[in-house]
Design an enzyme around this catalytic site. Structure first.
Site, PDB file in Angstrom:
ATOM      1  N   GLU A 143     -12.870   4.942   4.792  1.00  0.00           N
ATOM      2  CA  GLU A 143     -13.084   4.124   5.979  1.00  0.00           C
ATOM      3  C   GLU A 143     -14.194   4.623   6.882  1.00  0.00           C
ATOM      4  O   GLU A 143     -14.463   4.018   7.924  1.00  0.00           O
ATOM      5  CB  GLU A 143     -11.778   4.045   6.761  1.00  0.00           C
TER       6      GLU A 143
ATOM      7  N   GLN B 265       0.829  -1.206   0.000  1.00  0.00           N
ATOM      8  CA  GLN B 265       0.000   0.000   0.000  1.00  0.00           C
ATOM      9  C   GLN B 265       0.867   1.260   0.000  1.00  0.00           C
ATOM     10  O   GLN B 265       0.342   2.361  -0.153  1.00  0.00           O
ATOM     11  CB  GLN B 265      -0.896   0.023   1.240  1.00  0.00           C
TER      12      GLN B 265
END
Ligand code: CDP
Length: 789
Positions: free
Chosen positions: A743, A226
């Site tokens: 998120e 990531q």
């Protein structure tokens, strides 16, 4: 204040606010994505890892001779061999050290002990049974409470100066002011709760193909990463390789959710093996390896206290946390904050004082503490305050919606300085909650809740009005392992008016190839289909700290807008040259400059791009490109109000969601469809946390939850149907007013589900049930019976 966003560009151009289809999905839905395990290099070898079967034990001997003699085995690597090259231990992202391959002790079940390199992946795995390790078993510590008991066995006995199992201690806020607030309180409400250990469990597990060229010393490391740039730098530091000779390539990624942020021992062993053998080495984890050994999330034991006035105002918050760190302190979080951003636990509420203390303990479990679809522990913080607020309302005899509306930070208070030092950029919490109440018919459900149910079922209504904090840094405050949390964008416009945008962040499925192209379309009027977005190759993208904690849009998105605007300024000069006008006399409309007052006299951005290489004025540098490193002035603070209605069967404790609405505000939405996809996924993950999912251990430290039969991942079948709403409160400091959203729903929703269950059971005396709210726990709470966890 809440606004609505009207797109400024036509749909085909795909600027901000258009739900254009995701460009990357063509290859994904045709099975044509290129993931790590698809990579095949000439002469490539395969690695398998031998892991500890026990949670704690001293290594007495390792015999590798049978494995070495197996046909097809090229080498067996042990910690002793790595130690000879100074690679037996590696630094973690939190400044601890972690064993690459164990030399002295194993400290958790699943820890890496040895590795086999073979010509075939199955040969490598089979040969693991030819390695014999003699262990002297030690007592296993499976909880942080046990770890801190006097006389507990020392887990980190190799660490100089470490005399107990404390990993860190930390505090934030103002203790004296908080004590004062509590002294004035009419009522104090407390809550003890455990946010259980969970795992990001991406569908693609972690892996590496390390290709070190013995002739040049150059290392190409294909990695499920990531954060490819940060990983390159850390590889250079860990392995002592010169950074210009390392190229990290992160191909298509099948989900990350924080799991692909840390550097894992397998990456280091494969790279060392490739360096020593001179051939590419591939290692891809199995599902169980992923679940038992890579970065877990949460595992916070939390105690919270709210000081209240009798008329329903919050005066202060005290919170203390005990976190289970596993055997190594390997949280991926900003250096200054030992418990991540837990201290944003004052949430959406306006009160003057808060004090947070935190302690982390080493246990015989896998290390991690990654931010699983979360901005550095904000999920735990949000859960605690939203559960506390709900209980506080009931203790005061108030409706939980009314209590929230009374205590919310008011729109005119933004920018708002929280008692633990965060400056919230913008918000309108009252509007979001009222909208959610209207969408779900809150009053109607409250009435129905009072009516007798024909089958004796209980109705519960739960609210969570969360505030998140996403988009780290600024660089003054936020770094990981010393690397400042900035990000970057490099934009090149080709002569024919097509473009390539190169970013330091890395999508794992979030749709960056579409949304970042949409930002360019918005700023330059180049259709989003004409903008190629490139990420994940450190030789071909500018430096950045990567994608986690919903930071891509707040940081790299801002960098993209800024560099596009810089290019537009140069384009303006070129247009002026072509139109024989002064740059100041030109007007801009999406994709075109024209002379003020003479709309027909204009040039398109494509014509300007051509001129940048064919017909530029004397004294002007050719080309149309730029790079920008964005250091955010502040984080962004998305928020939302979620309301869930559940129905509980008191006979067996099962519960189901009857309705759920989620009103989210992430500022300006670049692509509303992608945002809704992110929210739907997050709500589903939140539901799994509340309903079914946790990683547990037996008293010997054996991980229970090492496969998808025991660690339940929700499918469309279990997931409730969600109804989504929005408000738009732009971020005042972000160039396009956007806040992160990736998120929000994972952070905000777990408390809403649990609050709904507690709402149904409050009148029966139930004050808390920890997640996952399993049927037997509900039944036990209802019947006052202690049940097994
Ligand atoms: O860092 P990460 O990509 O995980 O999270 P994000 O920045 O919140 O973005 C998730 C996806 O939603 C990306 O494709 C974003 O560009 C998109 N998004 C959007 O369209 N509008 C927003 N206001 C925020 C995100």
């Amino acid at each position: 204040m809440t606004t609505t966003h009207q797109p400024a560009t036509p749909f085909e151009m795909g600027g901000i606010g258009h739900s254009v289809r995701r460009k990357e999905d063509d290859r994904f839905i045709q099975g044509a994505g290129r993931y790590l395990d698809d990579i095949q290099l000439p002469g490539m070898l395969h690695m398998a890892i031998l892991r500890s079967p026990i949670a704690h034990g001293r290594i007495l001997s390792i015999d590798t001779s049978e494995a070495e003699a197996t046909d097809g085995v090229v080498a067996v690597v042990t910690g002793e061999m790595l130690a000879a090259h100074g690679l037996a231990w590696m630094p973690t992202l939190s400044g601890d050290t972690q064993a690459v391959l164990a030399t002295d002790k194993v400290r958790y079940q699943g820890q890496e002990v040895a590795a086999v390199i073979a010509t075939d992946p199955y040969v490598a795995r089979d040969a693991l049974s030819g390695i014999f390790v003699d262990y002297e078993e030690l007592p296993a510590i499976t909880s942080p409470q046990q770890a801190l008991e006097p006389g507990a066995v020392l887990i980190r006995d190799e660490k100089e100066g470490q005399t107990d199992n404390v990993a860190y201690t930390w505090e934030a806020g103002d203790k004296a002011a908080t004590d004062e607030a509590f002294a004035k309180a009419d009522l104090v409400v407390t809550l003890d709760t455990h946010y259980p250990r969970s795992h990001p469990a991406p569908l693609e597990t972690c892996g590496v193909v390390a290709d070190v060229n013995p002739a040049t010393g150059e290392a190409t490391i294909y990695l499920t990463s990531q954060a490819p740039h940060a990983h390159r730098t850390l590889f250079a530091i860990v392995a002592g390789l010169p950074e210009e000779k390392i190229r990290v390539v992160s191909p298509d990624i099948g989900g990350g959710f924080g799991n692909k942020v840390p550097i894992y021992p397998g990456y280091v062993v494969a790279t060392a093996a490739s360096l020593l053998i001179g051939k590419p080495v591939k290692w891809v984890e199995s599902r169980s390896e992923n679940l038992i050994s890579t970065g877990f999330a949460r595992d916070f034991h939390m105690h919270g206290e709210l000081a209240l006035t009798a008329d329903g105002r919050i005066l202060g918050l005290r919170a203390s946390i005990l976190s289970d760190q596993g055997a190594f302190y390997a949280d991926a979080q900003p250096t200054r904050f030992r418990a991540g951003l837990f201290h944003i636990c004052t949430g959406s509420y306006d009160f003057g004082a808060a004090h947070v203390t935190a302690k982390g303990a080493f246990t015989n479990k896998a290390p991690g503490g990654v931010a699983y679809r979360c901005s550095f522990r904000v999920t735990e913080a949000s859960y605690l305050i939203e559960r506390l607020v709900q209980n506080a309302a009931y203790e005061l005899g108030m409706d939980p919606a009314e209590f929230r509306l009374k205590n919310f930070i008011r729109p005119e208070q933004f920018p708002y300085l929280s008692p633990t030092g965060f400056v919230y950029d913008s918000g309108d919490y009252h509007t979001a909650l009222r909208k959610a109440m209207e969408m779900i018919d809150y009053e109607g459900w409250r009435r129905r809740q009072q009516e007798p149910h024909p089958e004796g079922k209980l109705i519960g209504i739960g609210i969570a009005s969360f505030t998140e904090v996403v988009g780290a840094g600024n660089s003054r405050t936020y770094d990981i392992a010393g690397l400042k949390m900035i990000d970057s964008a490099e934009l090149r416009i080709h002569p024919t008016g097509k473009a390539i945008l190169k970013l330091g962040v890395k999508s794992q499925g979030q749709g960056h190839e579409t949304t970042f192209a949409q930002i360019v379309a918005e700023e330059l009027g180049i259709p989003f289909e004409d903008v190629k977005v490139q990420e994940g190759d450190t030789d071909n993208t500018p430096y950045g700290l990567g994608t986690y904690a919903s930071r891509s849009t707040p940081v790299a998105g801002a960098a993209t807008a800024v560099v596009a605007r810089q290019i537009r300024e140069k384009a303006r000069k070129l247009a002026a040259h072509l139109l024989e006008a002064s740059p100041d006399d030109l007007e801009w409309e999406p994709g075109r400059f024209f002379v003020r007052g003479v709309p027909d006299k204009g040039v398109t951005i494509q014509e300007v791009a051509f001129a940048a290489y064919t017909n530029f004025p004397e004294g002007m540098e050719a080309g149309l490109e730029g790079v920008h490193y964005y250091d955010p002035p502040n984080m962004t603070y998305p928020f939302g109000s979620y309301i869930v209605v559940v129905e509980i069967d008191p006979e067996d404790g099962t519960w189901k969601v009857l309705d759920m609405v989620a009103v989210d505000d992430c500022g300006v939405r670049i692509n509303p469809m992608i945002v809704e996809g992110q929210i739907t996924g997050g709500l589903t993950e939140g539901f799994a946390k509340a309903n079914m999912q946790w990683i547990t251990f037996d008293e010997n430290g054996n991980c229970i939850g090492s496969n998808f039969l025991d660690y339940l991942v929700p499918t469309a079948w279990e997931a409730p149907r969600f109804r989504l709403g929005e408000t738009v409160t732009p971020s005042p400091h972000h160039p396009i007013g956007a806040k992160g959203v990736g998120e929000s729903a994972t952070v905000g929703s777990p408390a809403a589900y649990v609050n709904a269950v507690i709402d149904a059971l409050w009148s029966k005396g139930v004050r808390n049930i920890d997640m996952p709210v399993l049927p037997h726990r509900v039944w036990g709470a209802l019947n006052g019976v202690e049940v097994a966890p």
